[in-house]
Design an enzyme around this catalytic site. Structure first.
Site, PDB file in Angstrom:
ATOM      1  N   SER A  41     -40.217  -0.562  24.072  1.00 43.99           N
ATOM      2  CA  SER A  41     -39.228  -1.234  24.909  1.00 43.99           C
ATOM      3  C   SER A  41     -37.886  -0.536  24.800  1.00 43.99           C
ATOM      4  O   SER A  41     -37.580   0.093  23.774  1.00 43.99           O
ATOM      5  CB  SER A  41     -39.073  -2.696  24.460  1.00 43.99           C
ATOM      6  OG  SER A  41     -37.961  -3.316  25.074  1.00 43.99           O
ATOM      7  N   TYR A  90     -38.456  -9.582  18.399  1.00 42.54           N
ATOM      8  CA  TYR A  90     -39.181  -8.764  19.377  1.00 42.54           C
ATOM      9  C   TYR A  90     -38.700  -7.314  19.324  1.00 42.54           C
ATOM     10  O   TYR A  90     -39.512  -6.381  19.283  1.00 42.54           O
ATOM     11  CB  TYR A  90     -38.961  -9.353  20.771  1.00 42.54           C
ATOM     12  CG  TYR A  90     -39.474  -8.513  21.914  1.00 42.54           C
ATOM     13  CD1 TYR A  90     -40.812  -8.558  22.296  1.00 42.54           C
ATOM     14  CD2 TYR A  90     -38.611  -7.694  22.641  1.00 42.54           C
ATOM     15  CE1 TYR A  90     -41.281  -7.803  23.363  1.00 42.54           C
ATOM     16  CE2 TYR A  90     -39.069  -6.937  23.709  1.00 42.54           C
ATOM     17  CZ  TYR A  90     -40.400  -6.996  24.061  1.00 42.54           C
ATOM     18  OH  TYR A  90     -40.853  -6.241  25.114  1.00 42.54           O
TER      19      TYR A  90
END
Length: 281
Positions: free
Chosen positions: A173, A186
């Site tokens: 990400s 996350y």
């Protein structure tokens, strides 16, 4: 500028068929056989980036195994889309947090299709938390077990079957590189995935198995209405230089490039379909 209708889904994982507007998964160009005869396993393949990647792989000639948790309608829709491209699809519902399931998923894939050439580790979980002190032990465990344990377990299972020329592609990400104020756990897992990509690339280079990553920015997937409040959904993606969220089919091409022989001299690298956010430089 992104301008989605405010919306929220009261279940996790999110459902693509409930999103407004629907994400764009459709491949943009005719296939050219870049994965002809290959077998690919995609985790989180029922929706979002996973669906777009699976359908694109099918257009390029691959047979697909689709791992998903329990979003059966989305998974059946993805299977139909793969078959419409002339491909074959095996649906594998289960939880990547369980090593036994990952081993069985790979074994079932090889039993059905005879081999495994491409592994796409893509399944993930996220939940926003404003204050780290409010991060529950259960959420922390679920985030790490889904996002990084699952990648390890699936890769361990695949290694018995991947041969010279095989490829592993993992979804990391933009948050691995820039952080995120409300997705701390996350983002930490995505940093771990980036390190996992680089380490496994070195570990497998002599076996001529390539390992790379894709680090999406804000992409319109079921993650968004599932984990964000409606007001944030409405403006989702407007913060990046392109002033809009990306669509899953704008990311899937990165997975195809890294999975096929177009990227034969690339390993240990990360591509950045993120709308113009500058990272790592």
């Amino acid at each position: 500028m992104s301008n989605f209708p405010p919306q929220h889904q009261n279940h996790s994982p999110g459902r693509e068929h409930e999103m407004d507007p629907a994400p764009d998964y459709a491949p943009r160009y005719p296939g050219s056989g870049r994965l002809q005869g290959k077998v690919a396993l995609v985790t989180g393949g029922d929706s979002g980036i996973g669906r777009a990647t699976a359908v694109l792989f099918a257009r390029e000639g691959a047979k697909l195994a689709i791992v998903y948790q329990e979003e059966h309608r989305d998974a059946e829709d993805t299977k139909a889309l793969i078959e419409a491209e002339g491909g074959e699809a095996l649906l594998l519902p289960g939880d990547v947090r369980q090593k036994s399931f990952c081993m069985k998923a790979v074994a079932d894939t090889v039993s059905r299709f005879g081999k495994l050439d491409v592994l796409v580790n893509n399944a993930a979980y996220q939940e926003e938390v404003e204050d780290l002190r409010d991060l529950s032990e259960d959420q922390l465990r679920r985030t790490f077990e889904t996002n990084i344990y699952g990648y390890f377990f699936m890769t361990q299972a695949a290694l018995d079957h991947l041969k010279e020329g095989a490829s592993i592609v993992m979804t990391t990400s933009v948050n691995s590189f820039k952080g995120n104020t409300t997705l701390i756990d996350y983002s930490a897992t995505k940093g771990a995935i980036t390190a996992f990509v680089r380490s496994m690339a070195q570990n497998l280079v002599e076996k001529k198995i390539r390992v790379n990553g894709v680090a999406p920015g804000p992409i319109w997937t079921p993650f968004i209405p599932d984990t964000m409040p409606p007001d944030k959904v409405a403006s989702f993606g407007s913060q990046v230089p392109m002033k809009r969220a990306g669509q899953p089919n704008e990311v899937a091409s990165c997975f195809l490039f890294l999975a096929c022989e177009d990227a034969s001299y690339i390993t240990g690298q990360v591509l950045h379909p993120n709308g113009g956010t500058m990272v790592g430089g």
